[in-house]
Design a protein around this motif. Structure first.
Motif, PDB file in Angstrom:
ATOM      1  N   LEU A 196       0.830  -1.203   0.000  1.00 18.64           N
ATOM      2  CA  LEU A 196       0.000   0.000   0.000  1.00 18.64           C
ATOM      3  C   LEU A 196       0.864   1.253   0.000  1.00 18.64           C
ATOM      4  CD1 LEU A 196      -2.760   1.462   0.340  1.00 18.64           C
ATOM      5  CD2 LEU A 196      -2.389   1.283   2.819  1.00 18.64           C
ATOM      6  N   ARG A 197       1.878   1.268   0.850  1.00 21.14           N
ATOM      7  CA  ARG A 197       2.737   2.452   0.933  1.00 21.14           C
ATOM      8  C   ARG A 197       3.557   2.619  -0.333  1.00 21.14           C
ATOM      9  NH1 ARG A 197       6.729   4.086   6.006  1.00 21.14           N
ATOM     10  NH2 ARG A 197       7.001   6.264   5.408  1.00 21.14           N
ATOM     11  N   GLU A 198       4.048   1.512  -0.885  1.00 19.92           N
ATOM     12  CA  GLU A 198       4.826   1.597  -2.119  1.00 19.92           C
ATOM     13  C   GLU A 198       3.979   2.115  -3.276  1.00 19.92           C
ATOM     14  OE1 GLU A 198       6.154  -2.379  -2.552  1.00 19.92           O
ATOM     15  OE2 GLU A 198       7.621  -2.267  -0.917  1.00 19.92           O
ATOM     16  N   ASP A 199       2.717   1.668  -3.344  1.00 24.09           N
ATOM     17  CA  ASP A 199       1.842   2.040  -4.458  1.00 24.09           C
ATOM     18  C   ASP A 199       1.283   3.456  -4.333  1.00 24.09           C
ATOM     19  OD1 ASP A 199       2.236  -0.458  -5.504  1.00 24.09           O
ATOM     20  OD2 ASP A 199       0.265  -1.237  -4.967  1.00 24.09           O
ATOM     21  N   THR A 200       0.961   3.868  -3.110  1.00 23.90           N
ATOM     22  CA  THR A 200       0.194   5.099  -2.920  1.00 23.90           C
ATOM     23  C   THR A 200       0.850   6.121  -2.006  1.00 23.90           C
ATOM     24  OG1 THR A 200      -1.026   4.272  -0.989  1.00 23.90           O
ATOM     25  CG2 THR A 200      -1.914   3.719  -3.166  1.00 23.90           C
ATOM     26  N   GLY A 201       1.798   5.702  -1.188  1.00 27.54           N
ATOM     27  CA  GLY A 201       2.360   6.588  -0.188  1.00 27.54           C
ATOM     28  C   GLY A 201       1.535   6.677   1.076  1.00 27.54           C
ATOM     29  N   ILE A 223       1.348   9.587  12.151  1.00 28.38           N
ATOM     30  CA  ILE A 223       1.062   8.630  11.082  1.00 28.38           C
ATOM     31  C   ILE A 223       0.510   9.357   9.854  1.00 28.38           C
ATOM     32  CG2 ILE A 223      -0.272   6.583  10.470  1.00 28.38           C
ATOM     33  CD1 ILE A 223      -0.446   6.004  13.526  1.00 28.38           C
ATOM     34  N   GLY A 224       1.074   9.055   8.704  1.00 31.01           N
ATOM     35  CA  GLY A 224       0.575   9.617   7.455  1.00 31.01           C
ATOM     36  C   GLY A 224       1.411  10.777   6.944  1.00 31.01           C
ATOM     37  N   ASP A 225       1.171  11.132   5.704  1.00 27.51           N
ATOM     38  CA  ASP A 225       1.854  12.257   5.083  1.00 27.51           C
ATOM     39  C   ASP A 225       1.384  13.558   5.728  1.00 27.51           C
ATOM     40  OD1 ASP A 225       3.385  13.305   2.510  1.00 27.51           O
ATOM     41  OD2 ASP A 225       1.535  14.463   2.704  1.00 27.51           O
ATOM     42  N   ALA A 226       2.337  14.441   6.059  1.00 27.87           N
ATOM     43  CA  ALA A 226       2.001  15.682   6.761  1.00 27.87           C
ATOM     44  C   ALA A 226       1.150  16.616   5.917  1.00 27.87           C
ATOM     45  CB  ALA A 226       3.282  16.393   7.199  1.00 27.87           C
ATOM     46  N   GLY A 227       1.268  16.526   4.593  1.00 27.57           N
ATOM     47  CA  GLY A 227       0.479  17.391   3.729  1.00 27.57           C
ATOM     48  C   GLY A 227      -0.903  16.846   3.449  1.00 27.57           C
ATOM     49  N   ARG A 228      -0.993  15.521   3.218  1.00 33.79           N
ATOM     50  CA  ARG A 228      -2.287  14.913   2.870  1.00 33.79           C
ATOM     51  C   ARG A 228      -3.067  14.462   4.105  1.00 33.79           C
ATOM     52  NH1 ARG A 228       1.246  11.960  -0.467  1.00 33.79           N
ATOM     53  NH2 ARG A 228       0.816  10.119   0.800  1.00 33.79           N
ATOM     54  N   ASN A 229      -2.364  14.172   5.194  1.00 34.68           N
ATOM     55  CA  ASN A 229      -3.001  13.659   6.416  1.00 34.68           C
ATOM     56  C   ASN A 229      -3.919  12.479   6.115  1.00 34.68           C
ATOM     57  OD1 ASN A 229      -1.939  15.376   8.515  1.00 34.68           O
ATOM     58  ND2 ASN A 229      -3.120  17.043   7.601  1.00 34.68           N
ATOM     59  N   ASP A 230      -3.338  11.484   5.435  1.00 35.32           N
ATOM     60  CA  ASP A 230      -4.116  10.326   5.005  1.00 35.32           C
ATOM     61  C   ASP A 230      -3.679   9.040   5.712  1.00 35.32           C
ATOM     62  OD1 ASP A 230      -1.629  10.117   3.857  1.00 35.32           O
ATOM     63  OD2 ASP A 230      -2.337   9.928   1.786  1.00 35.32           O
ATOM     64  N   GLY A 231      -3.082   9.172   6.894  1.00 32.52           N
ATOM     65  CA  GLY A 231      -2.664   7.994   7.633  1.00 32.52           C
ATOM     66  C   GLY A 231      -3.834   7.251   8.248  1.00 32.52           C
ATOM     67  N   ILE A 232      -3.582   5.985   8.632  1.00 36.28           N
ATOM     68  CA  ILE A 232      -4.618   5.144   9.240  1.00 36.28           C
ATOM     69  C   ILE A 232      -3.986   4.330  10.364  1.00 36.28           C
ATOM     70  CG2 ILE A 232      -6.305   3.288   8.873  1.00 36.28           C
ATOM     71  CD1 ILE A 232      -6.355   4.045   5.910  1.00 36.28           C
ATOM     72  N   LEU A 233      -4.652   4.315  11.502  1.00 36.37           N
ATOM     73  CA  LEU A 233      -4.237   3.487  12.635  1.00 36.37           C
ATOM     74  C   LEU A 233      -5.338   2.489  12.948  1.00 36.37           C
ATOM     75  CD1 LEU A 233      -2.603   2.717  15.223  1.00 36.37           C
ATOM     76  CD2 LEU A 233      -3.787   4.601  16.377  1.00 36.37           C
ATOM     77  N   ILE A 234      -4.986   1.190  12.953  1.00 40.92           N
ATOM     78  CA  ILE A 234      -5.905   0.140  13.391  1.00 40.92           C
ATOM     79  C   ILE A 234      -5.442  -0.296  14.767  1.00 40.92           C
ATOM     80  CG2 ILE A 234      -6.814  -2.163  12.928  1.00 40.92           C
ATOM     81  CD1 ILE A 234      -6.239  -1.644   9.939  1.00 40.92           C
ATOM     82  N   LEU A 235      -6.213   0.034  15.784  1.00 36.22           N
ATOM     83  CA  LEU A 235      -5.853  -0.212  17.177  1.00 36.22           C
ATOM     84  C   LEU A 235      -6.777  -1.268  17.780  1.00 36.22           C
ATOM     85  CD1 LEU A 235      -4.381   0.552  19.868  1.00 36.22           C
ATOM     86  CD2 LEU A 235      -6.142   2.318  20.160  1.00 36.22           C
TER      87      LEU A 235
END
Length: 279
Positions: A51-56, A89-101
């Motif tokens: 996922l990170r390699e494909d989309t960041g 978590i996530g890109d600082a500009g897009r703020n598209d990180g995800i945490l599964i807790l």
């Protein structure tokens, strides 16, 4: 002795806050509750790496026994948001990180989303929790629930958002035929996304007898390390004719990083979006 006591008194405030948040050892999976077999953890890591390699997009899975002992928070939601922002978590500009807790002993979980996701993704996260994670958790099938749930999060949230799309509309429950049809289709879509591996097996045709209903399993033969890849085999069997196939595969090397300074995450933040569940 008096000097030792005085020194401890001076250091106590710093010691008390030194472990205020969990510290990650890996940017993809940190199974501190020890509920994931090694092969499952490896597959989840690889999914998140791709996922990170494909989309960041940076998505990470964290399991703990409890949030007790860390920074006191009023709710599990506050804990997840604080941890998300502490790790960045996530890109600082897009703020598209995800945490599964997942908090095993607390019997609570959350999908925390970066502030770049709209409210429609909160509803999608709730649907994934209700239909994918929790049914397995209630039967103590944590590994299967986390693996299938992570796959659903990747396909239905991370990649959809990265493509600039919105999740499909959910039924409003108005009782109309159209609403019932749309709701049914949404349920079917969720089930397919979550249990695709099982569905594929059920409809896969045997190359020997032509019947459907193959059974596929994976076995780890050599554990990966930080300096070499591991080895495994994919075993496919037909319960009708006895067909048996073994295909070797490579397990990626283990990658890890220090998190003492926020490390390899991109500095993203969350404003509290996402969804929660308990079992």
């Amino acid at each position: 002795m008096i000097r030792l006591v005085a020194l401890l008194a001076l250091l106590w405030p710093a010691l008390a806050t030194a472990q205020s948040w969990p510290v990650y050892e890996n940017i993809y999976v940190n199974d501190y509750a020890r509920i994931l077999p090694e092969d499952v953890e490896t597959r989840i890591k690889r999914q998140l790496e791709v996922l990170r390699e494909d989309t960041g997009v940076e998505a990470t899975v964290l399991t703990l026994n409890t949030r007790g002992g860390f920074t006191p928070t009023d709710t599990m939601e506050d804990f997840a948001t604080g941890l998300f922002n502490e790790w960045g978590i996530g890109d600082a500009g897009r703020n598209d990180g995800i945490l599964i807790l997942v908090l095993r002993d607390d019997r609570q979980m959350r999908i925390e989303l970066g502030s770049g996701y709209g409210s429609a993704f909160n509803r999608e996260a709730q649907d994934i929790i209700d239909r994918v994670f929790l049914p397995e958790f209630r039967n103590d099938n944590y590994a299967e629930g986390i693996e299938d749930g992570t796959d659903a999060v990747i396909q239905r949230i991370a990649r959809v958002h990265w493509n600039g799309e919105e999740p499909p509309e959910r039924s409003t429950g108005d009782g109309s035929p159209l609403g019932w049809v749309l709701g049914t289709l949404a349920v079917i879509g969720g089930v397919v996304a979550a249990f695709s591996r099982k569905i594929i097996d059920r409809f896969r045709t045997c190359p020997q007898c032509g019947e459907r209903g193959m059974h596929t399993t994976r076995h780890r033969l050599l554990a990966p390390t930080r300096s070499r890849t591991g080895k495994g085999e994919k075993v496919t069997d037909c319960p009708r004719c006895g067909y048996h196939s073994v295909v070797p595969y490579t397990i990626p090397m283990i990658t890890s990083s220090s998190s003492s300074s926020g490390g390899s995450f991109g500095g993203g933040s969350s404003s509290g979006g996402g969804a929660s569940g308990s079992w």
